[in-house]
Design a protein around this motif. Structure first.
Motif, PDB file in Angstrom:
ATOM      1  N   HIS A  45       0.973  -1.190   0.010  1.00 31.18           N
ATOM      2  CA  HIS A  45       0.104  -0.049   0.115  1.00 31.18           C
ATOM      3  C   HIS A  45       0.901   1.121   0.184  1.00 31.18           C
ATOM      4  O   HIS A  45       0.419   2.266  -0.549  1.00 31.18           O
ATOM      5  CB  HIS A  45      -0.965   0.011   1.373  1.00 31.18           C
ATOM      6  N   VAL A  46       1.926   1.347   0.785  1.00 27.86           N
ATOM      7  CA  VAL A  46       2.806   2.444   0.631  1.00 27.86           C
ATOM      8  C   VAL A  46       4.283   1.956   0.308  1.00 27.86           C
ATOM      9  O   VAL A  46       4.644   0.844   0.760  1.00 27.86           O
ATOM     10  CB  VAL A  46       2.914   3.209   2.261  1.00 27.86           C
ATOM     11  N   ALA A  47       4.937   2.685  -0.758  1.00 27.14           N
ATOM     12  CA  ALA A  47       6.353   2.269  -1.148  1.00 27.14           C
ATOM     13  C   ALA A  47       7.133   2.376   0.102  1.00 27.14           C
ATOM     14  O   ALA A  47       8.209   1.387   0.002  1.00 27.14           O
ATOM     15  CB  ALA A  47       6.666   3.216  -2.277  1.00 27.14           C
ATOM     16  N   ASP A  48       7.501   3.212   0.982  1.00 28.12           N
ATOM     17  CA  ASP A  48       8.280   3.273   2.024  1.00 28.12           C
ATOM     18  C   ASP A  48       8.024   4.315   3.061  1.00 28.12           C
ATOM     19  O   ASP A  48       6.960   4.965   2.810  1.00 28.12           O
ATOM     20  CB  ASP A  48       9.600   3.678   1.334  1.00 28.12           C
ATOM     21  N   LYS A  49       8.889   4.553   3.754  1.00 28.17           N
ATOM     22  CA  LYS A  49       8.472   5.526   5.137  1.00 28.17           C
ATOM     23  C   LYS A  49       8.153   6.739   4.617  1.00 28.17           C
ATOM     24  O   LYS A  49       7.536   7.639   5.048  1.00 28.17           O
ATOM     25  CB  LYS A  49       9.641   5.222   6.263  1.00 28.17           C
ATOM     26  N   ASP A  50       9.332   7.240   3.656  1.00 33.49           N
ATOM     27  CA  ASP A  50       9.161   8.579   3.052  1.00 33.49           C
ATOM     28  C   ASP A  50       7.696   8.866   2.544  1.00 33.49           C
ATOM     29  O   ASP A  50       7.166   9.811   2.788  1.00 33.49           O
ATOM     30  CB  ASP A  50      10.223   8.974   2.172  1.00 33.49           C
ATOM     31  N   GLN A  51       7.232   7.841   1.619  1.00 33.60           N
ATOM     32  CA  GLN A  51       5.744   8.232   1.118  1.00 33.60           C
ATOM     33  C   GLN A  51       4.617   8.165   2.156  1.00 33.60           C
ATOM     34  O   GLN A  51       3.865   8.838   2.102  1.00 33.60           O
ATOM     35  CB  GLN A  51       5.638   6.925   0.221  1.00 33.60           C
ATOM     36  N   LEU A  52       5.006   7.278   3.233  1.00 34.44           N
ATOM     37  CA  LEU A  52       4.072   7.100   4.318  1.00 34.44           C
ATOM     38  C   LEU A  52       4.178   8.740   5.110  1.00 34.44           C
ATOM     39  O   LEU A  52       3.084   9.007   5.419  1.00 34.44           O
ATOM     40  CB  LEU A  52       4.296   6.158   5.271  1.00 34.44           C
ATOM     41  N   LEU A  53       5.213   9.089   5.381  1.00 33.65           N
ATOM     42  CA  LEU A  53       5.264  10.468   6.035  1.00 33.65           C
ATOM     43  C   LEU A  53       4.701  11.590   5.091  1.00 33.65           C
ATOM     44  O   LEU A  53       3.981  12.346   5.686  1.00 33.65           O
ATOM     45  CB  LEU A  53       6.618  10.967   6.285  1.00 33.65           C
ATOM     46  N   ASP A  54       4.711  11.337   3.841  1.00 33.80           N
ATOM     47  CA  ASP A  54       4.097  12.601   3.121  1.00 33.80           C
ATOM     48  C   ASP A  54       2.437  12.398   3.184  1.00 33.80           C
ATOM     49  O   ASP A  54       1.754  13.229   3.250  1.00 33.80           O
ATOM     50  CB  ASP A  54       4.397  12.455   1.399  1.00 33.80           C
ATOM     51  N   LEU A  55       2.007  11.093   3.117  1.00 33.55           N
ATOM     52  CA  LEU A  55       0.750  10.926   3.412  1.00 33.55           C
ATOM     53  C   LEU A  55       0.112  11.256   4.781  1.00 33.55           C
ATOM     54  O   LEU A  55      -0.794  12.105   4.817  1.00 33.55           O
ATOM     55  CB  LEU A  55       0.375   9.486   3.358  1.00 33.55           C
ATOM     56  N   MET A  56       0.805  11.089   5.696  1.00 29.76           N
ATOM     57  CA  MET A  56       0.711  11.647   7.076  1.00 29.76           C
ATOM     58  C   MET A  56       0.406  13.044   7.043  1.00 29.76           C
ATOM     59  O   MET A  56      -0.574  13.711   7.890  1.00 29.76           O
ATOM     60  CB  MET A  56       1.593  10.968   8.107  1.00 29.76           C
ATOM     61  N   LEU A  57       1.397  13.782   6.745  1.00 29.21           N
ATOM     62  CA  LEU A  57       1.456  15.346   6.777  1.00 29.21           C
ATOM     63  C   LEU A  57       0.432  15.660   5.840  1.00 29.21           C
ATOM     64  O   LEU A  57      -0.365  16.793   6.331  1.00 29.21           O
ATOM     65  CB  LEU A  57       2.790  15.776   6.135  1.00 29.21           C
ATOM     66  N   ASP A  58       0.039  15.401   4.871  1.00 30.89           N
ATOM     67  CA  ASP A  58      -0.948  15.635   4.138  1.00 30.89           C
ATOM     68  C   ASP A  58      -2.462  15.625   4.888  1.00 30.89           C
ATOM     69  O   ASP A  58      -3.381  16.257   4.495  1.00 30.89           O
ATOM     70  CB  ASP A  58      -0.953  14.881   2.636  1.00 30.89           C
ATOM     71  N   THR A  59      -2.559  14.378   5.530  1.00 32.16           N
ATOM     72  CA  THR A  59      -3.532  14.132   6.233  1.00 32.16           C
ATOM     73  C   THR A  59      -3.840  15.028   7.358  1.00 32.16           C
ATOM     74  O   THR A  59      -4.847  15.750   7.661  1.00 32.16           O
ATOM     75  CB  THR A  59      -3.698  12.688   6.849  1.00 32.16           C
ATOM     76  N   ILE A  60      -2.861  15.302   8.292  1.00 32.39           N
ATOM     77  CA  ILE A  60      -3.049  16.053   9.535  1.00 32.39           C
ATOM     78  C   ILE A  60      -3.139  17.382   9.292  1.00 32.39           C
ATOM     79  O   ILE A  60      -3.890  18.241   9.939  1.00 32.39           O
ATOM     80  CB  ILE A  60      -2.041  15.742  10.655  1.00 32.39           C
ATOM     81  N   TYR A  61      -2.375  17.776   8.081  1.00 38.75           N
ATOM     82  CA  TYR A  61      -2.384  19.431   7.915  1.00 38.75           C
ATOM     83  C   TYR A  61      -3.886  20.076   7.586  1.00 38.75           C
ATOM     84  O   TYR A  61      -4.173  21.259   7.881  1.00 38.75           O
ATOM     85  CB  TYR A  61      -1.604  19.611   6.578  1.00 38.75           C
ATOM     86  N   CYS A  62      -4.653  19.178   7.028  1.00 41.57           N
ATOM     87  CA  CYS A  62      -6.051  19.629   6.578  1.00 41.57           C
ATOM     88  C   CYS A  62      -7.006  19.000   7.414  1.00 41.57           C
ATOM     89  O   CYS A  62      -8.180  18.905   7.055  1.00 41.57           O
ATOM     90  CB  CYS A  62      -6.161  19.112   5.156  1.00 41.57           C
ATOM     91  N   GLU A  63      -7.052  18.499   8.716  1.00 42.23           N
ATOM     92  CA  GLU A  63      -7.842  17.891   9.559  1.00 42.23           C
ATOM     93  C   GLU A  63      -8.778  19.142   9.896  1.00 42.23           C
ATOM     94  O   GLU A  63      -8.472  20.220  10.090  1.00 42.23           O
ATOM     95  CB  GLU A  63      -7.224  17.492  10.784  1.00 42.23           C
ATOM     96  N   ASP A  64     -10.147  18.670  10.000  1.00 42.08           N
ATOM     97  CA  ASP A  64     -11.149  19.952  10.615  1.00 42.08           C
ATOM     98  C   ASP A  64     -11.232  21.021   9.495  1.00 42.08           C
ATOM     99  O   ASP A  64     -11.591  22.107   9.757  1.00 42.08           O
ATOM    100  CB  ASP A  64     -10.957  20.441  11.817  1.00 42.08           C
ATOM    101  N   LEU A  65     -10.984  20.834   8.268  1.00 43.86           N
ATOM    102  CA  LEU A  65     -11.152  21.796   7.151  1.00 43.86           C
ATOM    103  C   LEU A  65     -11.889  20.845   6.082  1.00 43.86           C
ATOM    104  O   LEU A  65     -11.982  19.734   6.125  1.00 43.86           O
ATOM    105  CB  LEU A  65      -9.699  22.080   6.777  1.00 43.86           C
ATOM    106  N   PRO A  66     -12.424  21.563   5.323  1.00 41.07           N
ATOM    107  CA  PRO A  66     -12.486  23.196   5.115  1.00 41.07           C
ATOM    108  C   PRO A  66     -13.471  23.736   5.980  1.00 41.07           C
ATOM    109  O   PRO A  66     -14.208  23.159   6.881  1.00 41.07           O
ATOM    110  CB  PRO A  66     -13.146  23.296   3.652  1.00 41.07           C
ATOM    111  N   VAL A  67     -13.280  25.082   6.113  1.00 42.28           N
ATOM    112  CA  VAL A  67     -14.139  25.865   6.750  1.00 42.28           C
ATOM    113  C   VAL A  67     -15.295  26.548   5.878  1.00 42.28           C
ATOM    114  O   VAL A  67     -15.116  26.425   4.533  1.00 42.28           O
ATOM    115  CB  VAL A  67     -13.319  27.128   7.591  1.00 42.28           C
ATOM    116  N   GLU A  68     -16.243  26.961   6.326  1.00 40.19           N
ATOM    117  CA  GLU A  68     -17.482  27.575   5.582  1.00 40.19           C
ATOM    118  C   GLU A  68     -16.793  28.762   4.755  1.00 40.19           C
ATOM    119  O   GLU A  68     -16.289  29.851   5.595  1.00 40.19           O
ATOM    120  CB  GLU A  68     -18.614  27.781   6.371  1.00 40.19           C
ATOM    121  N   VAL A  69     -17.237  29.018   3.459  1.00 37.35           N
ATOM    122  CA  VAL A  69     -16.868  30.367   2.909  1.00 37.35           C
ATOM    123  C   VAL A  69     -17.968  31.086   2.995  1.00 37.35           C
ATOM    124  O   VAL A  69     -18.986  30.978   2.483  1.00 37.35           O
ATOM    125  CB  VAL A  69     -16.653  29.913   1.514  1.00 37.35           C
TER     126      VAL A  69
END
Length: 237
Positions: A45-69
């Motif tokens: 499912h994931v190539a290596d630890k680096d790809q996993l870290l990219d997916l983790m950052l992409d996930t947590i950076y946008c938690e509880d978003l979007p906000v209402e415009v």
């Protein structure tokens, strides 16, 4: 394990490990243990630890978003800034990796798109909207980086084994050396007023002050851009 693994499940498990034990605990074997799966099964499912870290950052950076415009670009953009800060505080390990990883995962791109949508109401052109968004995001990341540095200082002080009286004596000695050098009169003046630039109790206030300054500058820029637009005539569509 009876059910098949998914990328999302692996990413969530990895985030849980990092939140609880720190990013240094991250490895495929530890995550597989958390999932009750074989280590090699993760590599389907994931190539290596680096790809996993990219997916983790992409996930947590946008938690509880979007906000209402809502059409109030300043309030909407301010809410995005606060949400991003809250997400980074919830996952404190992430700030150590953001500067060294690609910033354009799918969730992050959706955040950029929604943040640009908040600026539709400001009626600025596309390039200026991008620059505004970049400026606000840079402030948030810089502020959180500083806050994490302060937090590490607090932890080091707590683990030093020194009593509050001993810490206070060290600060007084440091201030005396600063004063004796004659090079830091303004800093010594701040310390003399009992102002701690890293005080935890003022952290939210300091973030809000900085964000307000940034948004004030953006608002002035928006008004200036509007004032410089050519006047419309009755022949304009």
């Amino acid at each position: 394990r009876e059910s098949p693994l998914s990328v999302d499940e692996i990413v969530r498990a990895a985030i849980g490990v990092a939140d609880a034990e720190g990013a240094e605990a991250l490895n495929m074997r530890r995550i597989a243990q958390e999932l009750g799966a074989g280590t090699m099964s993760l590599y389907w499912h994931v190539a290596d630890k680096d790809q996993l870290l990219d997916l983790m950052l992409d996930t947590i950076y946008c938690e509880d978003l979007p906000v209402e415009v809502t059409g109030d670009w300043r309030a909407d953009l301010g809410r995005v800034a606060h949400r991003v800060r809250e997400n980074l505080w919830r996952h404190r390990w992430a700030i150590d990796f953001i500067g060294g990883r690609p910033p354009h995962g799918p969730n992050t791109l959706l955040l950029v798109e929604q943040s640009l949508a908040t600026l539709d109401a400001a009626q600025v052109d596309a390039l200026e909207a991008l620059y505004i968004l970049t400026s606000v995001n840079t402030y948030v990341l810089g502020a959180v980086l500083r806050e994490m540095q302060e937090l590490r200082g607090e932890r080091e002080e707590q683990s030093s084994g020194l009593s509050p009286e001993q810490v206070e004596a060290q600060v007084a000695e440091w201030r005396s050396r600063l004063e004796g050098s004659g090079l830091f009169p303004r800093l010594v003046g701040l310390l003399g007023q009992g102002i701690d630039p890293d005080a935890a109790e003022t952290r939210d206030e300091r973030f809000e002050f900085g964000l307000t300054c940034v948004l004030d500058g953006v608002a002035a820029r928006v008004e200036s851009s509007r004032g410089n637009r050519p006047a419309r005539t009755h022949n304009d569509p």
